[in-house]
Design a protein around this motif. Structure first.
Motif, short mmCIF file in Angstrom:
data_model
loop_
_atom_site.label_atom_id
_atom_site.label_comp_id
_atom_site.label_asym_id
_atom_site.label_seq_id
_atom_site.Cartn_x
_atom_site.Cartn_y
_atom_site.Cartn_z
N VAL A 105 5.54 7.24 -4.15
CA VAL A 105 4.65 6.73 -3.11
C VAL A 105 3.23 6.62 -3.67
CG1 VAL A 105 3.46 7.40 -0.97
CG2 VAL A 105 5.95 7.51 -1.10
N THR A 146 -0.22 1.02 3.68
CA THR A 146 0.92 0.38 4.33
C THR A 146 2.24 1.11 4.03
OG1 THR A 146 1.45 -1.19 2.56
CG2 THR A 146 -0.24 -1.87 4.13
N THR A 147 2.25 1.93 2.98
CA THR A 147 3.50 2.66 2.68
C THR A 147 3.36 4.19 2.68
OG1 THR A 147 3.04 2.40 0.32
CG2 THR A 147 4.59 0.82 1.29
N CYS A 148 2.16 4.69 2.36
CA CYS A 148 2.10 6.15 2.13
C CYS A 148 2.34 7.01 3.37
CB CYS A 148 0.83 6.56 1.37
SG CYS A 148 -0.67 6.65 2.34
N LEU A 162 4.73 6.60 5.37
CA LEU A 162 6.10 6.41 5.84
C LEU A 162 7.10 7.44 5.33
CD1 LEU A 162 6.33 2.51 5.41
CD2 LEU A 162 5.60 3.82 7.43
N LEU A 221 11.12 -5.31 -0.74
CA LEU A 221 11.08 -3.84 -0.83
C LEU A 221 11.62 -3.43 -2.19
CD1 LEU A 221 10.71 -1.03 0.39
CD2 LEU A 221 12.78 -1.37 1.74
N ILE A 227 6.47 2.39 -4.75
CA ILE A 227 7.17 1.55 -3.76
C ILE A 227 6.26 0.41 -3.33
CG2 ILE A 227 8.03 1.47 -1.38
CD1 ILE A 227 8.63 4.46 -1.62
N HIS A 228 6.83 -0.79 -3.30
CA HIS A 228 6.13 -1.92 -2.67
C HIS A 228 6.98 -2.37 -1.48
CE1 HIS A 228 3.93 -5.68 -2.17
NE2 HIS A 228 5.12 -6.15 -1.82
N GLN A 229 6.36 -2.51 -0.34
CA GLN A 229 7.10 -3.01 0.83
C GLN A 229 6.25 -4.02 1.61
OE1 GLN A 229 9.96 -1.09 3.97
NE2 GLN A 229 7.90 -0.53 4.62
N GLY A 251 6.11 -4.96 4.98
CA GLY A 251 6.67 -4.32 6.17
C GLY A 251 7.25 -5.27 7.20
#
Ligand code: UT7
Length: 330
Positions: free
Chosen positions: A150, A156-158, A160, A195, A218-220, A222
């Motif tokens: 992470v 936008t991802t951390c 989650l 993702l 991670i790249h997402q 969303g």
């Protein structure tokens, strides 16, 4: 003699101690508790903070607890399979490392990787070995150290993801009306551009550039993932109900992947389930990828009665998605 089915006969977990709260995340990136709770439903997540510990550390503790609580001798285990998108290392398999740490010496095994649908795909694999009649005791471990991939600079991802591991003992049963009943599983590579973790594999091995550009995280995107997840999880869960002529009254609980409360709610709505039939623990653990459904089973295991009809449903990277119809076995 009845048909041989795979049954979960024991389940244990290891949750790391450190609790990463929304308030602490708000000190790292521009976010707040209100946004995370209302858009996703996560209050906190547990993180394996210590350096030098990986997924096998958590998995081995969960497996040792499982061997103890089910009075299983390590020598009796014939196979150990680990689902993880965060293995200790690219190789050897985390399954082998866990087996070694737990003194499981008569087993073979391997890792699987199917993103957040990983438990479903791996349980389907395990059940085929059990149904062959040749395997009496298989240990299925799902574990993730998501915090290792992470990017705590990416809001936008951390917020989650969280860490944890769950170990299950899977054994055959010939008793009518319990165990693994059916599965519907899907993959579609359309999801691979939304993702992913770019670097660290054979396509982009680690270089100074990949590290500098933070490509090992991670790249997402969303929104597209959300859109596909809502329709994918709801469609497959409804398909499972239709296939088995189930009404909402027949289902004791939906056990959904814990990525977003809104995705879970949309799936439950489509299945016509009331809130009390939907099991949720996302607020405590966040999204633990393929470990999230086992973590719900572990968290709520005292609620289940023998024969309860459960629907497991998940959606994840790939895309991968699916549903399993399972009747609680003890
Ligand atoms: O588990 C495997 C599969 N994964 C999933 O199922 C996840 C699916 N996706 C989702 O759950 C949601 O898309 C997210 C929770 C990841 C994001 O929620 P969203 O409602 O889709 O937000 P968004 O990406 O549309 O962003 C809305 C706004 C944006 O601002 P602007 O452009 O409208 O000004 C984002 O920059 O929210 C902003 N935003 C944030 N604001 C505060 C994004 N992240 C955050 C944040 N705090 N942490």
């Amino acid at each position: 003699m009845g048909k041989i089915r795979a049954a979960i006969t024991g389940i244990e977990a290891y949750i790391p101690e450190y609790v990463l709260t929304n308030d602490e995340i708000s000190t790292m990136v521009d976010t707040n508790d209100e946004w995370i709770m209302s858009r996703v439903g996560i209050k906190e997540r547990h993180i394996l903070k210590e350096d030098g510990l990986g997924t096998s550390y958590m998995g081995a503790i969960a497996v040792n607890k499982l061997l103890e609580s089910t009075h299983t001798n390590p020598d009796e285990v014939q196979m150990l399979i680990c689902h993880t998108v965060t293995p200790d290392m690219q190789f050897p398999a985390t399954a082998n490392i866990i087996s070694d740490k737990c003194g499981i010496l008569n087993a073979w095994g391997f890792d699987t990787n199917a993103g957040c649908s990983g438990f479903l795909f791996t349980f389907e694999t395990v059940r085929r070995f059990i149904e062959s009649g040749e395997y009496k005791k298989i240990v299925l471990v799902c574990g993730e150290r998501m915090s290792g991939i992470v990017n705590y600079q990416d809001r936008t991802t951390c917020p989650l993801f969280g860490d944890g591991a769950v170990a299950m003992l899977i054994e055959p049963t010939e008793e009518e009306g319990i165990g693994f009943m059916d599965s519907i599983l899907h993959v579609d590579g359309v999801g691979r551009k939304y993702l992913y973790q770019t670097a660290g594999g054979s396509l982009y091995p680690a270089t100074e550039e990949t590290v500098k550009n933070r490509l090992h995280y991670i790249h997402q995107d969303g929104q597209p993932v959300f859109k596909y997840a809502v329709s994918g999880m709801a469609d497959v869960s409804e398909e499972m109900m239709k296939k088995h002529n189930l009404t909402s009254d027949d289902i004791a609980y939906l056990v959904p992947h814990q990525a977003n409360l809104r995705i879970i709610a949309a799936t439950a709505r489509r299945m016509g389930l009331s809130e009390d039939k939907v099991l949720i623990n996302i607020e405590k653990y966040g999204n633990t990828a393929g470990t999230s459904i086992p973590l719900v089973l572990w968290d709520f295991k005292n609620k289940f009665k023998k024969g309860d009809t459960l629907v497991f449903s998940a959606f994840g990277a790939g895309f991968t998605w699916g549903s399993i119809l399972y009747k609680w076995a003890y």
